[in-house]
Design a protein around this motif. Structure first.
Motif, PDB file in Angstrom:
ATOM      1  N   VAL A  37     -39.709  56.438  -0.662  1.00 36.49           N
ATOM      2  CA  VAL A  37     -40.273  55.720   0.616  1.00 36.49           C
ATOM      3  C   VAL A  37     -40.738  55.005   0.428  1.00 36.49           C
ATOM      4  N   LEU A  38     -41.332  54.456  -0.130  1.00 34.30           N
ATOM      5  CA  LEU A  38     -41.829  52.531  -0.057  1.00 34.30           C
ATOM      6  C   LEU A  38     -41.143  51.902  -0.999  1.00 34.30           C
ATOM      7  N   GLN A  39     -39.646  52.385  -1.402  1.00 34.49           N
ATOM      8  CA  GLN A  39     -38.655  50.843  -2.127  1.00 34.49           C
ATOM      9  C   GLN A  39     -37.838  49.823  -0.757  1.00 34.49           C
ATOM     10  N   ASP A  40     -38.114  50.331   0.807  1.00 35.64           N
ATOM     11  CA  ASP A  40     -37.236  49.700   0.989  1.00 35.64           C
ATOM     12  C   ASP A  40     -37.718  48.228   1.338  1.00 35.64           C
ATOM     13  N   ALA A  41     -37.223  47.057   1.828  1.00 37.41           N
ATOM     14  CA  ALA A  41     -36.619  46.593   2.048  1.00 37.41           C
ATOM     15  C   ALA A  41     -38.155  45.640   2.892  1.00 37.41           C
ATOM     16  N   ALA A  42     -38.366  46.352   4.207  1.00 34.62           N
ATOM     17  CA  ALA A  42     -39.408  46.136   5.191  1.00 34.62           C
ATOM     18  C   ALA A  42     -40.638  45.509   4.694  1.00 34.62           C
ATOM     19  N   TYR A  43     -40.653  47.129   3.463  1.00 35.46           N
ATOM     20  CA  TYR A  43     -42.108  47.349   2.590  1.00 35.46           C
ATOM     21  C   TYR A  43     -42.649  45.575   1.662  1.00 35.46           C
ATOM     22  N   GLN A  44     -41.898  45.710   0.912  1.00 33.65           N
ATOM     23  CA  GLN A  44     -41.781  44.088   0.236  1.00 33.65           C
ATOM     24  C   GLN A  44     -42.004  43.248   0.854  1.00 33.65           C
ATOM     25  N   ASP A  45     -41.395  43.488   2.274  1.00 34.77           N
ATOM     26  CA  ASP A  45     -41.354  42.252   3.048  1.00 34.77           C
ATOM     27  C   ASP A  45     -42.969  41.834   2.910  1.00 34.77           C
ATOM     28  N   CYS A  46     -43.326  43.173   3.944  1.00 34.82           N
ATOM     29  CA  CYS A  46     -44.715  43.898   4.667  1.00 34.82           C
ATOM     30  C   CYS A  46     -45.900  43.003   3.259  1.00 34.82           C
TER      31      CYS A  46
END
Length: 263
Positions: A37-46
C-alpha cells in the motif's frame, strides 16, 4: 533534580533524529517493508517533500489526501506533523489510521501503534503511549523495540519497576542493546539496585563509549559514591557529546551541585 531515566526519555524523544524515536526515513521504511500500500512513487515523493520542508510536505500530503491519496497520504501527513513538532495532533492522526490500516495493510498496524505511542510520548502523554504499546505487544510479544518504548512510557509515569521488567525482557533477547542497558541502569538506580545500575552503565559504555545517556547515569552513580572526579569527567563528556539536550542540562545541574558543595 530530574531522574535520569526521565532525562533519557526527553533526550530520546527530543527530535526524530535521536536514539529511540524512529527517524522519519526509518518510520517510513518500517511502514513499507511488509505493505504494498505504501510502496508507490507518490508516497515516496510525499516523504521527500516532508524531509525537505515539513510545512510544504504537510500541505502536499493534505492536497494528496483530498484527491484520493488514502492511507499513504494520511500517513505522510501524520509524519509531517511529527517533524513540525505538533506531536499530539500527529499521535491522534496515527491512531485514527489504525482501522484503515487493519483493512488495507494489517501487517502495518503494530508499526503504526508504535509510531502513535512515540508521538504521544513526545506530546507528554505517557499513559496513552503505554496503553497503545500494551496493544502492540499483545500482537507482537517480546519485541525489543516495543518493550523499550513501553519502558520509557513507564518511566515517565514513575513506574520504574515496570520499566525495569520490560528492559529485562528486551535485554534477554538482545544483550548488546546499549540504549536498553543505559535505560535499565537508571531504572535499577531508581529502584535501589546501585550495583546493578553501575554494571549496566559500564556494559553500555563498553559497547558504545560515547553514549551520553550511559555517561550521564555513570556520572550520577559516581557522584552518589563520592567519586567527584570521575563523576565530573562523565558529566562533562555528556555536555560535549550532546550539547543543547536535556541530558546536557541535567549533567550541568549535577556539575553545579558539586561546585556549590565545594564552596
Amino acid at each position: 533534580m530530574i531522574p535520569a531515566l526521565k532525562i533519557m526519555r526527553l533526550t530520546a524523544f527530543a527530535s526524530l533524529g535521536v536514539l529511540l524515536i524512529l527517524p522519519l526515513a526509518v518510520m517510513a521504511q518500517q511502514a513499507t517493508q511488509r505493505s504494498t500500500v505504501l510502496q508507490d512513487a507518490a508516497y515516496q515523493d510525499c516523504l521527500a517533500a516532508v524531509r525537505k520542508n515539513p510545512e510544504e510536505g504537510f500541505a502536499h500530503a493534505q492536497l494528496w489526501q483530498a484527491t484520493g491519496g488514502g492511507l499513504p497520504a494520511q500517513h505522510c501527513a501524520a509524519l509531517a506533523l511529527v517533524e513540525l513538532k505538533h506531536y499530539g495532533d500527529a499521535a491522534d492522526r496515527l491512531e485514527k489510521l489504525l482501522p484503515l490500516a487493519e483493512k488495507q495493510a494489517p501487517h502495518l498496524t503494530v508499526a503504526i501503534l508504535d509510531q502513535a505511542a512515540n508521538a504521544w510520548l513526545l506530546a507528554e502523554q505517557p499513559q496513552r503511549a503505554r496503553q497503545l504499546l500494551d496493544i502492540a505487544l499483545k500482537a507482537a510479544p517480546d519485541t525489543p523495540d516495543l518493550l523499550i518504548d513501553r519502558a520509557l512510557a513507564s518511566a515517565a509515569l514513575n513506574d520504574y519497576a515496570a520499566a525495569r521488567k520490560d528492559l529485562d525482557i528486551a535485554l534477554s533477547a538482545d544483550p548488546t542493546r546499549e540504549d536498553a542497558l543505559a535505560l535499565r541502569a537508571s531504572a535499577r538506580r531508581q529502584t535501589g539496585d546501585m550495583t546493578g545500575a553501575l554494571e549496566d552503565a559500564e556494559t553500555a559504555l563498553a559497547i558504545q563509549p560515547r553514549l551520553p545517556e550511559a555517561l550521564l547515569e555513570r556520572g550520577i552513580l559516581r557522584l552518589n559514591k563520592g567519586d567527584k572526579r570521575g563523576a565530573r569527567e562523565d558529566l562533562i563528556q555528556v555536555r560535549l557529546l550532546a550539547p543543547d539536550t536535556p541530558a546536557a542540562v541535567s549533567a550541568g545541574q549535577y556539575i553545579e551541585q558539586m561546585d556549590v558543595r565545594q564552596d
